[in-house]
Design an enzyme around this catalytic site. Structure first.
Site, PDB file in Angstrom:
ATOM      1  N   HIS A   1       4.550  -0.162   0.267  1.00  0.00           N
ATOM      2  CA  HIS A   1       5.805  -0.540   1.184  1.00  0.00           C
ATOM      3  C   HIS A   1       4.655  -1.567   1.582  1.00  0.00           C
ATOM      4  O   HIS A   1       3.863  -1.529   1.761  1.00  0.00           O
ATOM      5  CB  HIS A   1       6.151   0.472   1.854  1.00  0.00           C
ATOM      6  CG  HIS A   1       5.217   1.659   3.208  1.00  0.00           C
ATOM      7  ND1 HIS A   1       4.426   2.576   2.651  1.00  0.00           N
ATOM      8  CD2 HIS A   1       4.120   0.893   3.919  1.00  0.00           C
ATOM      9  CE1 HIS A   1       3.460   3.258   3.538  1.00  0.00           C
ATOM     10  NE2 HIS A   1       3.742   2.459   4.450  1.00  0.00           N
TER      11      HIS A   1
ATOM     12  N   HIS B   1       0.563  -1.189  -0.036  1.00  0.00           N
ATOM     13  CA  HIS B   1       0.451   0.293  -0.227  1.00  0.00           C
ATOM     14  C   HIS B   1       0.996   1.358   0.257  1.00  0.00           C
ATOM     15  O   HIS B   1       1.639   1.002   0.487  1.00  0.00           O
ATOM     16  CB  HIS B   1      -0.801   0.269   0.723  1.00  0.00           C
ATOM     17  CG  HIS B   1      -0.545  -0.068   2.418  1.00  0.00           C
ATOM     18  ND1 HIS B   1       0.443  -0.838   3.011  1.00  0.00           N
ATOM     19  CD2 HIS B   1      -0.207   0.821   3.233  1.00  0.00           C
ATOM     20  CE1 HIS B   1       1.325  -0.562   4.328  1.00  0.00           C
ATOM     21  NE2 HIS B   1       0.800   1.164   4.795  1.00  0.00           N
TER      22      HIS B   1
ATOM     23  N   ASP C   1       0.963   5.313   2.122  1.00  0.00           N
ATOM     24  CA  ASP C   1      -0.054   5.423   2.785  1.00  0.00           C
ATOM     25  C   ASP C   1      -1.664   6.065   2.849  1.00  0.00           C
ATOM     26  O   ASP C   1      -1.485   7.276   1.484  1.00  0.00           O
ATOM     27  CB  ASP C   1       0.482   6.159   4.030  1.00  0.00           C
ATOM     28  CG  ASP C   1       1.526   5.733   4.888  1.00  0.00           C
ATOM     29  OD1 ASP C   1       1.442   3.762   4.720  1.00  0.00           O
ATOM     30  OD2 ASP C   1       2.688   5.667   5.650  1.00  0.00           O
TER      31      ASP C   1
ATOM     32  N   ARG D   1       5.198   6.523  13.351  1.00  0.00           N
ATOM     33  CA  ARG D   1       4.940   6.328  12.630  1.00  0.00           C
ATOM     34  C   ARG D   1       4.665   7.991  12.146  1.00  0.00           C
ATOM     35  O   ARG D   1       3.644   8.700  12.765  1.00  0.00           O
ATOM     36  CB  ARG D   1       3.742   5.565  11.171  1.00  0.00           C
ATOM     37  CG  ARG D   1       3.365   6.937   9.924  1.00  0.00           C
ATOM     38  CD  ARG D   1       3.268   5.837   9.281  1.00  0.00           C
ATOM     39  NE  ARG D   1       1.524   6.310   8.875  1.00  0.00           N
ATOM     40  CZ  ARG D   1       0.367   5.403   8.281  1.00  0.00           C
ATOM     41  NH1 ARG D   1       0.953   4.137   8.064  1.00  0.00           N
ATOM     42  NH2 ARG D   1      -1.005   6.443   8.992  1.00  0.00           N
TER      43      ARG D   1
END
Length: 297
Positions: free
Chosen positions: A251, A96, A98, A266
């Site tokens: 990623h 995906h 983000d 994150r």
């Protein structure tokens, strides 16, 4: 500035950055050098960082305004811009980019290692610009014409009867606000002009095609993104930070560490509205993400 060293990790993606202390404010020249390196290598690795949540946010702000942690998932307590990527809260073991289900997904993401399992738990990061360049010319020309609907509300690979109550609650939280946004399949990077395949796990349907037709086309294009030559496989160590360009990568967090704890934090940098090759912008169908990220007028 003269002390910065950029060491490539693979031919197509990834570099290790030496000679800069990202726990301290960066001067304009150093910040610009890191942006140039990010444009070229798509993902940058910093070792032995001395950062807490505040320091990670301060570093990310060198690249732009921050988003809040996530449109639907709770932040770290007391840190509304920090998302805990915690194995106990679910595992993002699918390819995906983000938060592509909102109108302007993050331009960049930072991940900082908090708890690292003794084995496994790598993060894969793929260069979607290299994937676009790999496409045969007829397929590239076809992809240039396509738009895809991205959503956080879709049929998951794991059926409902195979998940427990906690997983069901996490899924309900993730879809508590439903988003649907249409993005170009081929996105033009606003800084470099590179074209990249802007798809990934939240891209569920090609505009104008059936779900079945869409799946075949998306799978075909995705296979170029995830070619091993286009992928950095990063094995985490303690006190590392990885910065990657969310506009031109995908990623995947590999679920290969049994039931051991794994935790990253994150912080993401607010991004622009994606633009296709003809200059047309993405458009939102459903879902207001103004609490998550602002759209520059």
């Amino acid at each position: 500035m003269s002390d910065i060293e950029i060491q490539k990790v693979t031919a197509h993606i990834g570099a290790r950055v030496l000679g800069v202390d990202i726990s301290k404010p960066l001067d304009d020249i150093t910040a610009a050098a890191l942006r140039t390196a990010l444009n070229e290598h798509k993902a940058l690795v910093f070792d032995d960082v001395d950062l807490d949540d505040e320091g990670q946010q301060a570093f990310a702000r060198h690249f732009g305004d921050l988003t809040t942690a996530h449109p639907t998932v709770p932040a770290v307590d007391g840190a509304p811009n920090v998302l805990p990527v915690d194995s106990e809260r679910g595992r993002a073991n699918h390819w995906h980019t983000d938060v592509t289900f909102v109108l302007n997904p993050p331009q960049a993401s930072t991940l900082r290692s908090i708890t690292v399992p003794p084995y496994g738990g790598e993060t894969l990061i793929a260069n979607s610009a290299a994937a676009y360049r790999d496409l045969p010319e007829p397929l590239r020309a076809f992809a240039d014409t396509l738009w895809a609907e991205h959503t956080n509300d879709y049929d998951y690979a794991v059926p409902d009867e195979n998940i427990d109550e906690e997983q069901a609650a996490q899924r309900a939280q993730f879809t508590s606000i439903k988003f649907r946004t249409v993005h170009p399949v081929v996105r033009v990077h606003p800084l470099t002009g590179e074209r990249g395949l802007f798809i990934g796990g939240f891209a569920q349907r090609i505009a104008g095609l059936s779900v079945g037709e869409s799946r075949k086309i998306l799978d075909l294009l995705q296979a170029y993104v995830t070619r091993p030559e286009n992928v950095l496989r990063w094995r985490w160590s303690p006190n590392q930070l990885v910065l990657f360009d969310n506009r031109i990568t995908q990623h995947y967090a590999i679920d290969n560490y049994d039931n051991l704890p794994r935790r990253l934090h994150r912080v993401t940098v607010a991004g622009d509205v994606p633009v296709g090759i003809e200059g047309k912008e993405s458009h939102s169908i459903t879902g207001d993400a103004s609490h998550y990220t602002s759209v520059a007028g």
